[in-house]
Design a protein around this motif. Structure first.
Motif, mmCIF file in Angstrom:
data_model
loop_
_atom_site.group_PDB
_atom_site.id
_atom_site.type_symbol
_atom_site.label_atom_id
_atom_site.label_comp_id
_atom_site.label_asym_id
_atom_site.label_seq_id
_atom_site.Cartn_x
_atom_site.Cartn_y
_atom_site.Cartn_z
ATOM 1 N N PHE A 129 -84.349 6.519 -72.996
ATOM 2 C CA PHE A 129 -83.225 5.667 -73.367
ATOM 3 C C PHE A 129 -81.946 6.268 -72.807
ATOM 4 C CE2 PHE A 129 -82.540 8.736 -76.731
ATOM 5 C CZ PHE A 129 -81.208 8.608 -77.116
ATOM 6 N N GLY A 130 -80.929 5.436 -72.681
ATOM 7 C CA GLY A 130 -79.658 5.901 -72.151
ATOM 8 C C GLY A 130 -78.789 4.724 -71.743
ATOM 9 N N TYR A 131 -77.820 5.001 -70.876
ATOM 10 C CA TYR A 131 -76.819 4.005 -70.511
ATOM 11 C C TYR A 131 -76.472 4.145 -69.034
ATOM 12 C CZ TYR A 131 -76.607 4.792 -75.480
ATOM 13 O OH TYR A 131 -76.979 4.990 -76.779
ATOM 14 N N THR A 132 -76.040 3.037 -68.442
ATOM 15 C CA THR A 132 -75.612 3.059 -67.047
ATOM 16 C C THR A 132 -74.443 2.107 -66.873
ATOM 17 O OG1 THR A 132 -76.290 2.741 -64.745
ATOM 18 C CG2 THR A 132 -77.231 1.233 -66.370
ATOM 19 N N ARG A 133 -73.577 2.411 -65.916
ATOM 20 C CA ARG A 133 -72.461 1.506 -65.618
ATOM 21 C C ARG A 133 -72.795 0.578 -64.441
ATOM 22 N NH1 ARG A 133 -69.712 -1.793 -64.196
ATOM 23 N NH2 ARG A 133 -67.515 -2.220 -64.632
ATOM 24 N N TRP A 134 -73.944 0.776 -63.809
ATOM 25 C CA TRP A 134 -74.335 -0.140 -62.741
ATOM 26 C C TRP A 134 -74.666 -1.499 -63.331
ATOM 27 C CZ3 TRP A 134 -72.815 1.876 -58.467
ATOM 28 C CH2 TRP A 134 -72.889 3.268 -58.272
ATOM 29 N N ARG A 135 -74.580 -2.543 -62.521
ATOM 30 C CA ARG A 135 -74.814 -3.900 -62.985
ATOM 31 C C ARG A 135 -75.997 -4.523 -62.252
ATOM 32 N NH1 ARG A 135 -72.128 -2.502 -66.593
ATOM 33 N NH2 ARG A 135 -70.123 -3.347 -67.307
ATOM 34 N N PRO A 136 -76.876 -5.224 -62.977
ATOM 35 C CA PRO A 136 -78.060 -5.812 -62.346
ATOM 36 C C PRO A 136 -77.738 -6.912 -61.342
ATOM 37 C CG PRO A 136 -77.892 -6.471 -64.642
ATOM 38 C CD PRO A 136 -76.879 -5.385 -64.432
ATOM 39 N N LYS A 137 -76.609 -7.589 -61.471
ATOM 40 C CA LYS A 137 -76.288 -8.695 -60.580
ATOM 41 C C LYS A 137 -75.451 -8.288 -59.370
ATOM 42 C CE LYS A 137 -76.589 -12.256 -64.147
ATOM 43 N NZ LYS A 137 -75.893 -13.377 -64.836
ATOM 44 N N SER A 138 -75.018 -7.028 -59.321
ATOM 45 C CA SER A 138 -74.131 -6.633 -58.223
ATOM 46 C C SER A 138 -74.525 -5.339 -57.543
ATOM 47 C CB SER A 138 -72.690 -6.505 -58.735
ATOM 48 O OG SER A 138 -72.613 -5.526 -59.765
#
Length: 215
Positions: A129-138
């Motif tokens: 688990f964790g977090y990312t600032r990347w975006r799936p649409k871009s």
């Protein structure tokens, strides 16, 4: 990072993965939900150096206050040792273990994402688990991470920071909030309604957005 002296190059025989017992906010084990009983480990990279510059917390990253945390340098050495050490953890914890990606830092390349794809596919013991600032649409990395959330939904839960919506997070300034709010569910570990991530488990037990209060 503001603390370049805390950057280390990964080397053999030095564990990249630290027990969550070393972090009050993480916790040593999961105590509720579908991952109950599993030990938690963390991986910390260098903030900003591995993150997209569009991050809303580029300047006020909480890494600015983490003076003593070791940041593992991204690159070939890290990518060589991660699979070796995950293999060892899988043998040590046949009933499962959890890795928190990333206390600091982010998925810095598609090659790096592919390493975690291969590992989550190879080791059923591994939960992430964790977090990312990347975006799936871009971004290709964000798209890949979103696919892993779907393919390995029971064992892979990476939320999209400041995206809101399903598998997203939002940061709000009102530090008095708690429980359910229009934007999502306020992090219980942050408000004191849960001791730590291990005793909360919302981030991997629900797809609803998680609300963090501005730190």
């Amino acid at each position: 990072t503001l603390f370049p002296g805390r950057i280390q190059t990964p080397i053999e025989l030095v564990s990249l993965f630290k027990s969550g017992v070393n972090s009050r906010k993480i916790g040593s084990h999961v105590t509720k939900g579908k991952w109950k009983g599993m030990p938690i480990y963390t991986l910390t990279l260098e903030e900003r150096a591995t993150c997209p510059t569009v991050c809303e917390h580029w300047f006020d990253c909480f890494g600015n206050k983490m003076h003593w945390s070791t940041r593992w340098k991204a690159g070939p050495e890290l990518e060589k040792l991660i699979p070796e050490q995950i293999s060892m953890l899988a043998k040590k914890h046949p009933k499962g273990f959890v890795v928190r990606l990333h206390v600091l830092g982010d998925f810095y390349s598609t090659r790096y994402v592919s390493i975690w794809h291969n590992l989550i596919a190879e080791y059923p013991q591994l939960h992430i688990f964790g977090y990312t600032r990347w975006r799936p649409k871009s971004d290709a990395k964000g798209e890949w991470i979103a696919a892993l959330n779907n393919i390995f939904a029971d064992r892979f839960a990476i939320r999209f920071s400041e995206a809101g919506g399903e598998m997203g997070t939002v940061t709000l300034k009102d530090v008095t909030l708690r429980g359910k709010v229009p934007e999502g569910i306020v992090c219980p570990a942050q408000t004191g309604d849960a001791d730590c991530c291990g005793s909360c488990g919302l981030c991997w037990n629900t797809t609803k957005p998680i609300v963090f209060l501005n730190h």
